[in-house]
Enzyme design. Structure first.
Site, PDB file in Angstrom:
ATOM      1  CG  HIS A   1      -0.449   0.271   2.512  1.00 45.37           C
ATOM      2  ND1 HIS A   1      -0.184  -0.723   3.433  1.00 45.37           N
ATOM      3  CD2 HIS A   1      -0.114   1.433   3.133  1.00 45.37           C
ATOM      4  CE1 HIS A   1       0.275  -0.187   4.546  1.00 45.37           C
ATOM      5  NE2 HIS A   1       0.329   1.127   4.386  1.00 45.37           N
TER       6      HIS A   1
ATOM      7  CG  ASP B   1       0.125  -4.072   2.766  1.00 49.01           C
ATOM      8  OD1 ASP B   1       0.510  -3.500   1.725  1.00 49.01           O
ATOM      9  OD2 ASP B   1      -0.109  -3.469   3.832  1.00 49.01           O
TER      10      ASP B   1
ATOM     11  CD  GLN C   1      -2.062   7.728  11.651  1.00 45.68           C
ATOM     12  OE1 GLN C   1      -1.422   8.166  12.594  1.00 45.68           O
ATOM     13  NE2 GLN C   1      -3.285   7.273  11.780  1.00 45.68           N
ATOM     14  N   GLY C   2       2.767   6.667   8.861  1.00 45.08           N
ATOM     15  CA  GLY C   2       4.121   6.952   8.398  1.00 45.08           C
ATOM     16  C   GLY C   2       5.098   5.821   8.639  1.00 45.08           C
ATOM     17  CG  ASP C   3       5.866   4.126  12.196  1.00 45.45           C
ATOM     18  OD1 ASP C   3       6.897   4.763  11.935  1.00 45.45           O
ATOM     19  OD2 ASP C   3       5.248   4.248  13.266  1.00 45.45           O
ATOM     20  CB  SER C   4       2.914   2.011   5.976  1.00 47.41           C
ATOM     21  OG  SER C   4       1.629   2.060   6.525  1.00 47.41           O
TER      22      SER C   4
END
Length: 260
Positions: free
Chosen positions: A78, A124, A214-217
């Site tokens: 993603h 993913d 958020q931002g660690d994906s």
């Protein structure tokens, strides 16, 4: 109730030097799942040299990743679906996003698992091919034989430059935290049919407090000196009863290895 979102932010117009101050203006890229490290501490990049971050061509960090060979980075699908190699950079060896340390590598190819449709449906995982060879250490992939690494209670390490709370500001520095794996039953209780045991693994404390955000994906979930997961999604960040969800790398070992 907090939304269930991929742990991705796309900072399309923010320069690295000002990303911490302006992250409130960036948007979450997908509406079906949410991961900076919540409850973490500063990490020394030299201890985790395989941890990288993904940035736009203008330098804005939006995801994490793991260097698994000289020219290959594993991240979340993603993070990369719909992106072009020319618009994507991998930043290696830079603990402080506002510094110029390390190397900014171009990306020559993006592989997204062909079965990926959304983070909550599994698959993913993505592999980036770099235009620059980077020195090790590289983090080995978990294999299908590494079942012990996925046992409930296994202590893991999570890393990233994402937000320190849901909807908060991104971290300027690389952060780390330790979280235990939950049982599959615990994760299923939290997420119902959205949790796919063969494709995902969950980690977190029953009372929350420590998590990716958020931002660690795409960043690493590490146990036993191996990459056992990539940060994928979750409901909010660090909420009690809702552990973080990670792609189960062992399941995708053959597909990832084929790209290496």
């Amino acid at each position: 109730m907090a939304a269930t979102l991929p742990r991705l932010v796309r900072a399309c117009t923010v320069a690295v030097a000002t990303v911490a101050a302006t992250l409130s203006s960036v948007s979450v890229a997908s509406a079906d799942v949410t991961p900076m490290i919540v409850g973490g501490t500063r990490a020394n990049i030299n201890d985790f040299k395989y941890t990288v971050y993904l940035a736009s061509s203008s330098g804005s960090q939006f995801c994490g990743g793991t260097l698994v060979s000289a020219t290959k980075v594993v991240t979340a699908a993603h993070c990369t679906v719909g992106r072009s190699p020319s618009s994507t950079r991998v930043v290696w060896g830079r603990e402080d996003k506002q510094s110029t340390a390390g190397t900014v590598a171009t990306v020559t190819r993006i592989w997204v698992h062909p079965s990926y449709t959304s983070a909550t449906r599994g698959f993913d995982v993505s592999v980036l091919t770099l235009g620059t060879s980077l020195p090790g250490p590289y983090l080995p992939l978990a294999t299908p034989q590494d079942t012990a690494l996925y046992a409930a209670g296994t202590q893991t390490t999570i890393l990233g430059w994402g937000t320190t709370r849901s909807g908060g500001s991104a971290s300027r520095y690389l952060l780390k935290a330790n979280v235990p794996l939950t049982s599959d039953a615990t994760c299923r209780t939290a997420y119902g049919s959205s949790f796919i045991q063969s494709a995902m693994v969950c980690a977190g404390f029953p009372n929350g407090g420590v998590d990716t955000c958020q931002g660690d994906s795409g960043g690493p979930l590490i146990a036993g000196g191996k990459l056992i997961g990539d940060t994928s999604w979750g409901r909010g960040c660090a909420l009690a009863g809702y552990p973080g969800v990670y792609g189960r790398i062992a399941t995708y070992h053959a597909a990832i290895t084929a790209q290496l």
